[in-house]
Design an enzyme around this catalytic site. Sequence first.
Site, mmCIF file in Angstrom:
data_model
loop_
_atom_site.group_PDB
_atom_site.id
_atom_site.type_symbol
_atom_site.label_atom_id
_atom_site.label_comp_id
_atom_site.label_asym_id
_atom_site.label_seq_id
_atom_site.Cartn_x
_atom_site.Cartn_y
_atom_site.Cartn_z
ATOM 1 N N ARG G 82 0.836 -1.205 0.000
ATOM 2 C CA ARG G 82 0.000 0.000 0.000
ATOM 3 C C ARG G 82 0.876 1.262 0.000
ATOM 4 O O ARG G 82 0.550 2.246 -0.679
ATOM 5 C CB ARG G 82 -0.946 0.023 1.209
ATOM 6 C CG ARG G 82 -1.997 -1.104 1.293
ATOM 7 C CD ARG G 82 -2.711 -1.395 0.054
ATOM 8 N NE ARG G 82 -3.719 -2.430 0.101
ATOM 9 C CZ ARG G 82 -3.528 -3.728 -0.177
ATOM 10 N NH1 ARG G 82 -2.319 -4.190 -0.464
ATOM 11 N NH2 ARG G 82 -4.549 -4.564 -0.192
ATOM 12 N N GLU G 85 2.276 1.614 -3.404
ATOM 13 C CA GLU G 85 1.231 2.053 -4.342
ATOM 14 C C GLU G 85 1.004 3.558 -4.263
ATOM 15 O O GLU G 85 0.710 4.201 -5.275
ATOM 16 C CB GLU G 85 -0.067 1.302 -4.042
ATOM 17 C CG GLU G 85 -1.131 1.455 -5.098
ATOM 18 C CD GLU G 85 -2.403 0.706 -4.734
ATOM 19 O OE1 GLU G 85 -2.711 -0.306 -5.351
ATOM 20 O OE2 GLU G 85 -3.100 1.163 -3.792
ATOM 21 N N SER G 108 15.454 14.916 0.478
ATOM 22 C CA SER G 108 16.453 13.932 0.879
ATOM 23 C C SER G 108 15.807 12.776 1.646
ATOM 24 O O SER G 108 14.920 12.976 2.475
ATOM 25 C CB SER G 108 17.519 14.590 1.754
ATOM 26 O OG SER G 108 18.481 13.627 2.144
#
Lengths: 141, 141, 141, 141, 141, 141, 141, 141, 141, 141
Positions: G82, G85, G108
């Site tokens: 998840r 995604e 960063s």
Amino acid sequence: MLFAQKKAKKLSFETIAKALGRDEVAVAALFYGQAVASDDDVKNLSKLLDIPEDNLFSTEIQAPPNRGSTMEMPPREPLIYRLFEIIQNYGYAYKAVLNEKFGDGIMSAISFSTHVEKEVDDKGEWVVIKLRGKWLPFSRF
Amino acid sequence: MLFAQKKAKKLSFETIAKALGRDEVAVAALFYGQAVASDDDVKNLSKLLDIPEDNLFSTEIQAPPNRGSTMEMPPREPLIYRLFEIIQNYGYAYKAVLNEKFGDGIMSAISFSTHVEKEVDDKGEWVVIKLRGKWLPFSRF
Amino acid sequence: MLFAQKKAKKLSFETIAKALGRDEVAVAALFYGQAVASDDDVKNLSKLLDIPEDNLFSTEIQAPPNRGSTMEMPPREPLIYRLFEIIQNYGYAYKAVLNEKFGDGIMSAISFSTHVEKEVDDKGEWVVIKLRGKWLPFSRF
Amino acid sequence: MLFAQKKAKKLSFETIAKALGRDEVAVAALFYGQAVASDDDVKNLSKLLDIPEDNLFSTEIQAPPNRGSTMEMPPREPLIYRLFEIIQNYGYAYKAVLNEKFGDGIMSAISFSTHVEKEVDDKGEWVVIKLRGKWLPFSRF
Amino acid sequence: MLFAQKKAKKLSFETIAKALGRDEVAVAALFYGQAVASDDDVKNLSKLLDIPEDNLFSTEIQAPPNRGSTMEMPPREPLIYRLFEIIQNYGYAYKAVLNEKFGDGIMSAISFSTHVEKEVDDKGEWVVIKLRGKWLPFSRF
Amino acid sequence: MLFAQKKAKKLSFETIAKALGRDEVAVAALFYGQAVASDDDVKNLSKLLDIPEDNLFSTEIQAPPNRGSTMEMPPREPLIYRLFEIIQNYGYAYKAVLNEKFGDGIMSAISFSTHVEKEVDDKGEWVVIKLRGKWLPFSRF
Amino acid sequence: MLFAQKKAKKLSFETIAKALGRDEVAVAALFYGQAVASDDDVKNLSKLLDIPEDNLFSTEIQAPPNRGSTMEMPPREPLIYRLFEIIQNYGYAYKAVLNEKFGDGIMSAISFSTHVEKEVDDKGEWVVIKLRGKWLPFSRF
Amino acid sequence: MLFAQKKAKKLSFETIAKALGRDEVAVAALFYGQAVASDDDVKNLSKLLDIPEDNLFSTEIQAPPNRGSTMEMPPREPLIYRLFEIIQNYGYAYKAVLNEKFGDGIMSAISFSTHVEKEVDDKGEWVVIKLRGKWLPFSRF
Amino acid sequence: MLFAQKKAKKLSFETIAKALGRDEVAVAALFYGQAVASDDDVKNLSKLLDIPEDNLFSTEIQAPPNRGSTMEMPPREPLIYRLFEIIQNYGYAYKAVLNEKFGDGIMSAISFSTHVEKEVDDKGEWVVIKLRGKWLPFSRF
Amino acid sequence: MLFAQKKAKKLSFETIAKALGRDEVAVAALFYGQAVASDDDVKNLSKLLDIPEDNLFSTEIQAPPNRGSTMEMPPREPLIYRLFEIIQNYGYAYKAVLNEKFGDGIMSAISFSTHVEKEVDDKGEWVVIKLRGKWLPFSRF
């Protein structure tokens, strides 16, 4: 264990296959864990290979195997690569011919058998591999 | 152009194959750019498909093709995947049986022919694919 | 075991190759499990490397090997990558020249031998690798 | 354009190569954008192929090419796959033999030339490919 | 063994490098099996790390190594990824500038050395990596 | 457009770089869409390349670019592959030396500059690439 | 060892984090070998987990770790997928917004901290993950 | 069209987001085809960007999008790679902490919102990304 | 251990599932480390399989598992490949129908249950797999 | 054309499916070129969508399609990924349960139908997907 005893007994897949009433490719597949042994197969293998039945019953050769796990694709082994290459080169040709002959569907790799023959002529030795699978039309739903 | 004329003329690969004296898989492969047409093939195709010979001579069907380029592996198309799966599942079994029968070598995919048959029995329709390739032993050097 | 004894005996592939009547690349391939040893090879290796014949007969060097399994492609090893790069850069050039010279077919990697030479000139040392394979035309079917 | 004129003029790579004083594999590589043409090459190509010099000078055949971009690896084309397979099967054998003969280094694929020959004997036609590269030892630093 | 003794002796790569007369990157590469030790290197390492010479001679640090095998690409390790990213982002820029400055060829990674420096200014610490490789023009053939 | 005008004007990256007050690798990167042009860069490029300022302002060279998109990894282009190979072979050596010299962190590829030099000695021409990046220690949190 | 003692002592990452004065994500990262322990961390961990200090000093938790090695990407684990995604779906949106807000650069992942919170409302429980990284503009060179 | 008008009108995502009552990341996602516009969004976008409502209604921004299709993973773009790297390095740490805090489940990427902030302190500029997703426990069945 | 005792006791997943008050797919998932056991599950499993409760509590079956780790995708196992192929062939059809029926969102694989039935008719045996997941609309933000 | 007319006519897959006497998933699959239309389907589609029959007969919807070609695996689209993840997580559990219930074989994806339902309860909306496939036992040969 199977391979070791086969070697020790100097048995070919052809011999074992005859004793089991199966095809030699099926027997080799069974040795590689790609096919299932029936109870009779186990008894016959036990006698042929001189392995106690219990050892074979307790091995994995009777459970539905995790097929496909031994082979990496594309294959790097030259003999197997040639078979792979046939599918790569002629895949769409097979599909076109089969769709024309049978309609929309597939040749089953499950309701399936295969057999290997050696032919010899004046040009040399030839391998003949026969693949025979049930035609399954796509269901209309 | 080949596919369009084949459709317009309602010709099957089987019919074209007979006219060319070739196997229908070879003809389908030729349509997909995976096989080469001889001069006679071009003449026969020209007549059958009603395409001027020059158009065919000027197309790519007579040059050694860039084989394999139309196919992605592993195939996603279900029919072709089943053929691929047969190699995946039985690859080592074929190798074991062939090495036992023929020694150390491969079945050629070049000195090679293939043929498709339909069989019908009371269980339904069956596809039979025959692969026939020359046995090539590894050279000792 | 083979590598260990070769090192202990301080034998080069060249020396072993001469004793076996084979090419040194073939011998190295045999050590890496990419080629097969004949019965005579086993006897000669046994003497040269001071390994009992039975140990060698019982090893895998006489069975058709699972070729290709030791190598990952693309190779990360710089020397082998250079060979790979030659195919990557000149692959289509080789194909174009060979198709022009021989027609539609392939150079066999099975009916095949290879040999390595060292040449020295005022610019330095040069490697010459010779690949020799039988030309196989695609069958018409 | 190069390929079209070569076909129209019915010129082989061998013929073009002789006219340019280069190897036919190098010429084919040049056609595929894997090698660079000198000013003299451009002039000679212009004459041979009947293409105005300016067209050739304005094409990309004189700039350092983006080598390797035309080839997918592993190759699916059967002829090129066989060359790839030779590296896959014999890669470590070549490395072992070369390290033994030359020490720690590589065969250059840049200070490199290659040549293709046809040999014919009673067993058929043979392809001989010669790879010749400078030996580069790893720098000690 | 090398790493363990280095830690036990609290030796930096810099210190070892000075003792061996080599660059610290080369020494680290040697520890990772990516470079070769000379006989003198072995003697010096033996003293520094308090490892019997024979143990080092019997280890793999003197044989041409299987370079590249320790590294997976693309690297997941952040420090190494940054180096990889520099090639990914500036690869074609380097090629364009080098082809302009030197012609058609490559910078050798074999006739090659590299060196790392630390610079400090008011903005912080800076890493300077110098790569130095021989220019190799593509052979005309 | 940029490349075409550069060629037409016969300008080297070195010349353009001087006019822009930038490094030639940065300029090449800008041409490949891997770096950003300032307003002054646009004005200078406009003059040098004889392209109307508006065309350049309307192109993508002033927006943060989609870096990395032009390069496939591993690179197949030989020159770029050599740079990639240096990271592949010496990646862990660089990491070990940098961690020893600087602690736990990375060399920035963002607060970063690079420069290319040609050196000539009696052994030939040498490429020197300097990579200079800020050291960034991992934050403790 | 760390995980086993944590379980035996029934300590949460939250508790350990408080004792170490660090964030619980950092502590979990340390357990997975993705972060470094300071000398004080080692002392505190030693007390909390009842592990002799020497064992911890001798483990790898103080050396710059080989980050990224425990994770395969794309992740197959649903929770981690998840997160992956989110980057896959919103990656370009983040880039567009950050470039607009900050200019040409990156956030960063090294000068970086992260923190996890639980929020509860009438719709259920919510996870809030905060990522905080230093903005690094691309250097002009 | 959306991007072009946004540029022509010199509108930031922040401004558009305020006008739509949405987050700027959501708006950027909408521009990249990774989020859906409501009818009101369409009306507001139409006014802001001076695009006829019908053009927007007829575009794809109101249909459930084919999310994920614009992004290749692992990302090569440096800014997006840093976000990816955070998941790669801290994925298991997040999982461990979340499982400890919430039990067996996942953070939803669907019942999800995200927000970006800029923070400035004496060390420089900082990006803060907040991810907020509903906790979903695995169903027991 | 779980599998061994299940085999020894000749228990089917169906029987175990009934005793645990769970679905047999969930129980099989638990055996494969893809689902979590509650305290009651552990007690029941302990009785059924004749394994001391402590052994089960100390095993991993109560911790949130590392789901997905046992499966390679695309699956090579034929039965699992067929399930994969259904998603491959009908994925976009499912998406189109679900978006039409439910709007913009997903079917949860977490708030999810599944059940397998056997149906028999005159054409043979049929597998019916039911997937039931909560609909989650994408949050507007 | 099919999608455009469906949108213009504001027809749902459900409505079209009823008119064709087929399942709405099958109809969506037909629109995506993953299923075949019968002659009656063509006539009905022609009426419903107001497309001349000839246009539909001349389109590809009546030929055996090149299934699988529209979908990349693993899917990046979140809805389809969830379906993929179910196979990834529960694949071996399905296999174990099906082998126990049916023996050694597969569930056909060809003799196959599927159906989608919406359920609503006080917890929200639920998707129910039913997969129904013929059981095919592996042939003994």
